[in-house]
Design an enzyme around this catalytic site. Structure first.
Site: not given
Length: 525
Positions: A148, A301
């Site tokens: 993104s 993550d």
């Protein structure tokens, strides 16, 4: 991220974006929010006419039979990078949202359509100050990954070394600033019109999002974290972090060593490829224990797309845009909480979580501790299908109901553990966090145990406070003596002083002597 960016975007563009957000929210039947904003009908006349005529079903009105948490996740993906980041941040805050929503938002897709090679090259040339052909011997115009906020190209340095070049999307900072300003307005509107509807202040969530996104938009921060991770991993040959090439990196361009490996896969596939799955899992879990409880800097993550497996059962971590830090106190308390969770000490789990939390006015910490104990006990006694990492996420989710607020770093750590567990289950589907970490308990206990090095590090960090206490001690003794004399306590103590000290006092006296010696050592340095 301030509103200065916003004023560079035209009023019409802002109004169009606000209309789009409102339309998508309405058409996705997020009633609790549209009602708070006093939106009573679809924001698009074309959309209403299409649906009324039955000629063409508007895509925003489709799939309304799906659960609301899933629809909200899809709405955020439709609205673009800022809203994807909002969802990712809220996924870390089960104390802000009901657990089903937080779990749905964990599945947000960060992949995006790549942008043009010309735009990527312009950004690289602007940032690095030279033509692309002088910067690299070879540059692949087709990105091999797109997200993104950025995309990644393969290239070769002038000396032939292969590298991965991460390039920020054009104008992404302006787009994010515009969306953040609109989100602040939406959050303020919700707070004014439905002050009791939520268990938190939406404006606080937007401010947290702004800080969260600003960190990711500055690749220099990611470069520094990557370098520190590489330094920390150097103690174990099983661990790999790509080197950062600083000469070819700026705030909007990050160039790192290109690592060729395979992503996590089922155990049978790894065995066929020459790996030993259990050794790979042990290496990855051991690395996470070290990150959390020894280094205090961890990858937040560790999903399969950010992990590569290399020959020799080595593990490589990629993409340090999302990371967390824990100080010594947080590491100790989190380690104790993990030990309590694995061993089934129900009360200790809630106690350690409370020690890392902030209490809102009217908070009920005893109720929170009892609720956590009940959830953990039920989990141990019944086959709920919930893993240990998911249990931890649920425990944190209880905080909002009892006025308990947890720090962002703890939420990042929880996300990291949940993601690590999910990645391990790609290799062995029956594995959970307890089974993954139980063989590493000796390593965990060793990391938590006090050592001379840890003690000296704490003394060095607190040396100014220790010296201030020594300097203030004469005045404090006089003040305490006056207070005790006023209450008649000194007369009672004078009779006790004539007697020999009981044995119970000996440890306290030894600790006082040791503390005085430490202060003298520090003062002398």
């Amino acid at each position: 991220m301030d509103t200065a960016h916003l004023h560079r975007v035209g009023y019409r563009a802002r109004l169009t974006r606000a209309s789009q957000i409102t339309r998508v929210l309405w058409n996705s039947e997020t009633d609790w929010l549209t009602d708070a904003l006093s939106v009573r009908e679809c924001g698009s006349v074309r959309c209403r006419l299409r649906c009324a005529a039955g000629v063409h079903q508007c895509p925003h009105h489709q799939a309304l039979e799906r659960p609301l948490p899933e629809r909200i996740r899809e709405v955020l993906e439709q609205l673009g990078p800022t809203f994807v980041k909002l969802g990712q941040m809220l996924a870390l805050r089960p104390d802000y949202l009901p657990l089903p929503y937080a779990q749905a938002l964990q599945r947000l897709h960060t992949h995006a359509e790549p942008f043009g090679a010309d735009a990527a090259c312009r950004t690289i040339e602007t940032e690095l100050g030279r033509p692309i052909e002088r910067l690299f011997r070879d540059f692949d115009p087709q990105p091999f990954a797109a997200a993104s906020l950025s995309q990644v190209h393969r290239a070769e340095l002038p000396d032939g070394r292969p590298v991965a070049v991460k390039v920020q999307r054009p104008d992404i900072a302006d787009l994010v600033a515009r969306d953040l300003a609109l989100l602040r307005w939406l959050a303020g509107t919700v707070e004014r019109r439905q002050p009791g509807a939520l268990g938190f202040r939406p404006t606080e969530a937007v401010d947290e999002l702004a800080a969260y996104t600003t960190r990711e938009l500055d690749f220099r921060r990611e470069a520094a974290v990557s370098e520190q991770m590489r330094h920390n991993a150097a103690v174990d040959k099983r661990l790999v972090v790509p080197a950062v090439h600083r000469t070819w990196s700026t705030a909007r361009v990050l160039t790192t060593e290109f690592i060729d490996g395979i992503p996590p896969a089922p155990a049978a596939e790894l065995t066929a490829a020459g790996f030993k799955p259990d050794k790979v899992l042990n290496a990855g879990a051991s690395w996470m224990v070290r990150q959390l409880f020894t280094d205090g800097l961890f990858h937040a993550d560790p999903h399969p797309g950010n992990i590569l497996l290399l020959p020799g059962n080595r593990v490589c971590l990629l993409d340090f845009g999302m990371f967390g830090r824990l100080d010594r106190t947080q590491r100790r308390r989190m380690g104790l909480m993990l030990l309590a969770l694995i061993s089934g000490d129900y009360n200790a789990v809630g106690t350690q979580l409370l020690r890392m939390s902030t209490l809102r006015p009217g908070a009920d910490p005893r109720g929170f501790r009892d609720a956590v104990a009940e959830v953990v006990e039920d989990w141990y006694e019944a086959e709920s299908g919930m893993t240990a990492a998911q249990l931890l996420l649920r425990d944190l989710g209880l905080g909002g109901a009892f006025g308990i607020v947890f720090p962002r770093e703890l939420m990042l750590l929880c996300r990291s553990l949940v993601t690590l567990e999910s990645t391990a289950r790609v290799v062995r589907p029956d594995l959970d966090l307890s089974a993954l970490f139980r063989p590493l308990l000796p390593q965990l206990l060793l990391a938590l145990a006090p050592t001379p090095g840890n003690l000296w590090a704490t003394v060095r960090e607190q040396r100014i406070d220790y010296l201030a206490l020594v300097l203030d001690l004469p005045d404090l003794v006089v003040e305490v003596a006056d207070a005790l004399r006023h209450r008649g306590v000194l007369d009672q103590l004078s009779t006790v002083a004539a007697a020999p000290p009981p044995r119970d006092w000996l440890p306290a006296l030894a600790a006082l002597a040791t503390g005085g010696w430490l202060v003298r050592r520090v003062a002398g340095r």
